[in-house]
Enzyme design. Structure first.
Site, PDB file in Angstrom:
ATOM      1  N   GLU A 107     -11.224  14.344  -6.928  1.00 20.40           N
ATOM      2  CA  GLU A 107     -10.363  15.316  -7.617  1.00 20.40           C
ATOM      3  C   GLU A 107      -8.964  14.746  -7.820  1.00 20.40           C
ATOM      4  OE1 GLU A 107     -11.578  18.089  -8.703  1.00 20.40           O
ATOM      5  OE2 GLU A 107     -13.374  18.349  -7.469  1.00 20.40           O
ATOM      6  N   THR A 108      -8.394  15.089  -8.957  1.00 24.05           N
ATOM      7  CA  THR A 108      -6.972  14.891  -9.205  1.00 24.05           C
ATOM      8  C   THR A 108      -6.362  16.255  -9.497  1.00 24.05           C
ATOM      9  OG1 THR A 108      -7.245  12.656 -10.078  1.00 24.05           O
ATOM     10  CG2 THR A 108      -5.238  13.834 -10.699  1.00 24.05           C
TER      11      THR A 108
END
Length: 264
Positions: A46-47
């Site tokens: 995830e970002t």
């Protein structure tokens, strides 16, 4: 344009453990195409993209392939980063506006507690091919939040799962879980597989515990539990069911600081 960037290991107090997430702090929302490109460049589960707005923070999460509606470890990483960088008052809760509604984070020394929705589902039959791919015999399966939660009989079975991810890709995300072994210090353990969104195995998954916490609370008859996600990196969480909410507590460690430099 320079975008401050931080890589944080979440749900751990040690570097190179837990679940790494990227946090990008922006003055305003970026174009979705740019966010997706940055997430693909990071190539982490995830970002998170966070920007301040009228006393709250707007927060979105992207995998290398797509945006997701809820992510625990990247939210933990974001709260940790905002406090660490002096962008939020450590004595006040942080409020995030997200696709999953208002989420909050509070700090208690080096622990961070997230207030997330409790996610419950309904009993289903796990498709035979998914059983074969996972190599498990389900005790119970529920369909919850676009994923299968599959309980197996022993902790050892959770550790032994070794899926063929290419075969698993057409299916929804899968949580495999069991009651923890006596004397482990944990109430339940789990692993999380999501090749359908470009994540073969997620190291430590906050959103999965929004499903796991109410499931095991009902089975074990206790609202507060200790959880362990048994990936190769591993990660520990404290979970508490509070009505229709789940409190997820963990620690975080910053590993990398930098900036994206984008020329338009």
């Amino acid at each position: 344009m320079e975008i401050p960037f931080f890589q944080v290991d979440a749900f751990t107090d040690q570097p190179f453990k837990g679940n790494p997430a990227a946090v990008c702090i922006t003055d305003s929302a970026l174009p979705e195409t740019t966010m997706q490109q940055i997430a693909a460049e990071n190539n982490l589960a995830e970002t998170a993209f966070v920007s301040q707005a009228a006393g709250t923070f707007n927060l979105r999460w992207f995998t290398p392939l797509t945006e997701v509606p809820l992510c625990g470890h990247a939210t933990l990483a974001t709260a940790h980063t905002l406090w660490q960088q002096g962008l939020a008052d450590p004595l006040q809760e942080i409020r995030f506006d997200t696709q999953s509604g208002r989420l909050t984070a509070v700090r208690n020394e080096d622990w961070i507690t997230l207030n997330f929705p409790s996610l419950t589902g309904h009993t289903v039959h796990l498709p035979q091919e998914v059983q074969e791919i996972l190599g498990v015999t389900p005790v119970h399966t529920i369909d919850v939040f676009n994923r299968y939660l599959v309980e197996v009989a022993t902790e050892a079975e959770v550790y032994d799962v070794c899926p063929d991810f290419a075969r698993l890709t057409p299916y929804p995300k899968v949580i495999v879980t069991a009651k923890a072994a006596a004397g482990s210090g944990y109430d339940f353990i789990s692993r999380f597989f999501a090749p359908c969104i470009g994540i073969n195995e997620d190291p430590v998954t906050g959103s999965a515990h929004c499903c796991l916490a109410p499931y095991w609370s009902a089975k074990l008859g206790k609202p507060e539990m200790q959880a362990y996600q048994a990936s190769s990196r591993g990660g520990a969480l404290r979970v508490k069911v509070d009505g229709d909410r789940v409190l997820l507590s963990g620690q975080a460690v910053t590993l990398i600081r930098g900036a994206y430099i984008i020329n338009n």
